[in-house]
Design a protein around this motif. Structure first.
Motif, short mmCIF file in Angstrom:
data_model
loop_
_atom_site.label_atom_id
_atom_site.label_comp_id
_atom_site.label_asym_id
_atom_site.label_seq_id
_atom_site.Cartn_x
_atom_site.Cartn_y
_atom_site.Cartn_z
N ARG A 112 139.87 -65.86 -21.36
CA ARG A 112 138.70 -65.62 -21.14
C ARG A 112 138.45 -64.74 -19.72
O ARG A 112 137.74 -63.79 -19.63
CB ARG A 112 137.78 -66.83 -20.96
CG ARG A 112 136.18 -66.49 -20.49
CD ARG A 112 135.38 -67.40 -20.96
NE ARG A 112 135.14 -67.34 -22.45
CZ ARG A 112 134.16 -68.34 -23.21
NH1 ARG A 112 133.47 -69.20 -22.20
NH2 ARG A 112 133.92 -68.21 -24.47
N TYR A 113 139.54 -64.87 -18.76
CA TYR A 113 139.18 -64.58 -17.47
C TYR A 113 140.58 -63.67 -17.23
O TYR A 113 140.27 -62.96 -16.18
CB TYR A 113 139.02 -65.64 -16.52
CG TYR A 113 137.93 -66.52 -16.73
CD1 TYR A 113 136.63 -65.75 -16.66
CD2 TYR A 113 137.89 -67.74 -17.14
CE1 TYR A 113 135.44 -66.59 -16.76
CE2 TYR A 113 136.54 -68.48 -17.39
CZ TYR A 113 135.44 -68.13 -17.01
OH TYR A 113 134.36 -68.63 -17.38
N LEU A 114 141.74 -63.89 -17.39
CA LEU A 114 142.94 -63.22 -16.74
C LEU A 114 143.51 -62.13 -18.15
O LEU A 114 143.98 -61.00 -17.55
CB LEU A 114 143.97 -64.27 -16.69
CG LEU A 114 145.08 -63.61 -15.83
CD1 LEU A 114 144.50 -63.10 -14.66
CD2 LEU A 114 146.07 -64.65 -15.41
N PHE A 115 143.43 -62.48 -19.33
CA PHE A 115 144.11 -61.74 -20.27
C PHE A 115 143.24 -61.22 -21.33
O PHE A 115 143.36 -61.07 -22.60
CB PHE A 115 145.57 -62.32 -21.12
CG PHE A 115 146.33 -62.79 -19.98
CD1 PHE A 115 147.04 -62.07 -19.22
CD2 PHE A 115 146.64 -64.25 -19.97
CE1 PHE A 115 148.03 -62.44 -18.48
CE2 PHE A 115 147.85 -64.72 -19.12
CZ PHE A 115 148.49 -63.57 -18.14
N ARG A 116 141.93 -60.71 -20.79
CA ARG A 116 140.86 -60.59 -21.92
C ARG A 116 141.21 -59.42 -22.84
O ARG A 116 141.17 -59.51 -23.96
CB ARG A 116 139.48 -60.38 -21.09
CG ARG A 116 138.36 -60.23 -21.84
CD ARG A 116 137.05 -60.25 -21.42
NE ARG A 116 135.97 -60.09 -22.17
CZ ARG A 116 135.33 -61.26 -22.93
NH1 ARG A 116 135.83 -62.73 -22.24
NH2 ARG A 116 134.38 -61.36 -23.61
N ASP A 117 141.60 -58.26 -22.17
CA ASP A 117 141.98 -56.96 -22.92
C ASP A 117 143.06 -57.31 -24.09
O ASP A 117 143.02 -56.76 -25.08
CB ASP A 117 142.18 -55.93 -21.97
CG ASP A 117 141.41 -55.57 -21.03
OD1 ASP A 117 140.16 -55.81 -21.34
OD2 ASP A 117 141.50 -55.04 -19.64
N CYS A 118 144.45 -57.83 -23.71
CA CYS A 118 145.25 -58.41 -24.42
C CYS A 118 144.78 -59.31 -25.50
O CYS A 118 145.06 -58.93 -26.93
CB CYS A 118 146.30 -58.96 -23.73
SG CYS A 118 147.33 -57.87 -22.56
N VAL A 119 143.89 -60.15 -25.37
CA VAL A 119 143.41 -60.88 -26.34
C VAL A 119 142.44 -60.50 -27.32
O VAL A 119 142.44 -60.57 -28.50
CB VAL A 119 142.75 -62.36 -25.78
CG1 VAL A 119 142.23 -63.20 -26.57
CG2 VAL A 119 143.60 -63.13 -24.84
N LEU A 120 141.65 -59.49 -26.73
CA LEU A 120 140.67 -58.71 -27.61
C LEU A 120 141.48 -57.89 -28.63
O LEU A 120 141.27 -57.88 -29.95
CB LEU A 120 139.92 -57.76 -26.89
CG LEU A 120 138.79 -58.39 -26.22
CD1 LEU A 120 138.32 -57.39 -24.94
CD2 LEU A 120 137.97 -59.13 -26.94
N ARG A 121 142.92 -57.38 -28.31
CA ARG A 121 143.67 -56.68 -29.33
C ARG A 121 144.35 -57.59 -30.19
O ARG A 121 144.56 -57.26 -31.40
CB ARG A 121 144.93 -55.91 -28.48
CG ARG A 121 144.31 -54.75 -27.59
CD ARG A 121 145.35 -53.72 -27.38
NE ARG A 121 146.21 -54.47 -26.16
CZ ARG A 121 146.09 -54.39 -25.09
NH1 ARG A 121 145.22 -53.66 -24.33
NH2 ARG A 121 146.96 -55.00 -24.26
#
Length: 233
Positions: free
Chosen positions: A72-81
């Motif tokens: 939610r707070y640190l790896f948001r862009d990677c998790v969205l992919r």
């Protein structure tokens, strides 16, 4: 070592499980190993399963919350992919707004999204941390099943090495039957949770489509009224 230091052994399982959850290491193998270790440490299979299940549940819960917050707070862009690889997530995310806790419980019971991926993906969804944390109780059936299988393997191994046991064959059969029923129970729960999840998602899609149609109808009705007002002016 676990037999002499069960408390440290449980703490070790918790720490290892937290790290495994964060670093995308499948927890099923660890659950089997914990069941095997504590099944060997205690004379009672049930006691070994209880201790192993408790340690695994605590470690998995803390690790899942850490992964949720990281997503939610640190790896948001990677998790969205990562979320883009699971089309069901788009529909689930909409349903989270009204049935967050129930949807997450069903996802924990069904194998639609792997646990490690689900932990991170949930962080970029609309579900609250509170509902996400409460839904972890749905992990308990699977944890007990895996630790029971591990403890049973340990018990069967001990029965073959120990001599003088009165009914080793009967003991082995009873343990194997228990494993089969445990696996069947988890499979049935996963199947029905998947069916229920699909039903909720279909209802959510129907509701959203109906709301869009109503909005279009309202706009269509307001259009002539506005034009009439302009003509009067």
């Amino acid at each position: 070592w676990v037999e002499k230091h069960p408390g440290l052994g449980a703490l070790g399982v918790i720490i290892i499980y937290i790290l495994a959850t964060i670093f995308f290491i499948p927890g099923s193998v660890l659950s089997l190993g914990a069941g095997f270790a504590f099944g060997s440490a205690f004379n009672s299979t049930i006691q070994g399963v209880l201790v192993a299940s408790l340690a695994v549940f605590v470690g998995a819960s803390i690790g899942s919350i850490c992964a949720f917050l990281l997503g939610r707070y640190l790896f948001r862009d990677c998790v969205l992919r990562l979320a883009a690889k699971y089309p069901i997530f788009q529909a689930v995310d909409k349903a989270f707004e009204s049935n967050g806790l129930k949807i997450m419980i069903l996802l924990r019971l069904s194998p639609l999204i792997p646990y490690n991926a689900l932990d991170y993906i949930s962080g970029v969804s609309s579900i609250s941390l509170w509902s996400y944390s409460l839904a972890m109780v749905a992990m308990i059936p699977g944890i007990i099943a895996f630790t029971f299988v591990g403890a049973t393997a340990s018990s069967l191994s001990d029965s073959t090495t120990k001599h003088g046991e009165s009914h080793p064959l009967l003991r082995a059969i009873s343990l194997i039957v228990g494993v089969v029923f445990a696996i069947l129970g988890v499979s049935v729960a996963g199947y029905y949770s998947k069916v229920e999840l699909n039903r909720i998602l279909e209802e959510s899609e129907t509701t959203s489509s109906n709301s869009v149609e109503e909005e279009l109808m309202n706009n269509h009705r307001e259009g002539p009224l506005i034009s009439e007002q302009h003509q009067v002016i």
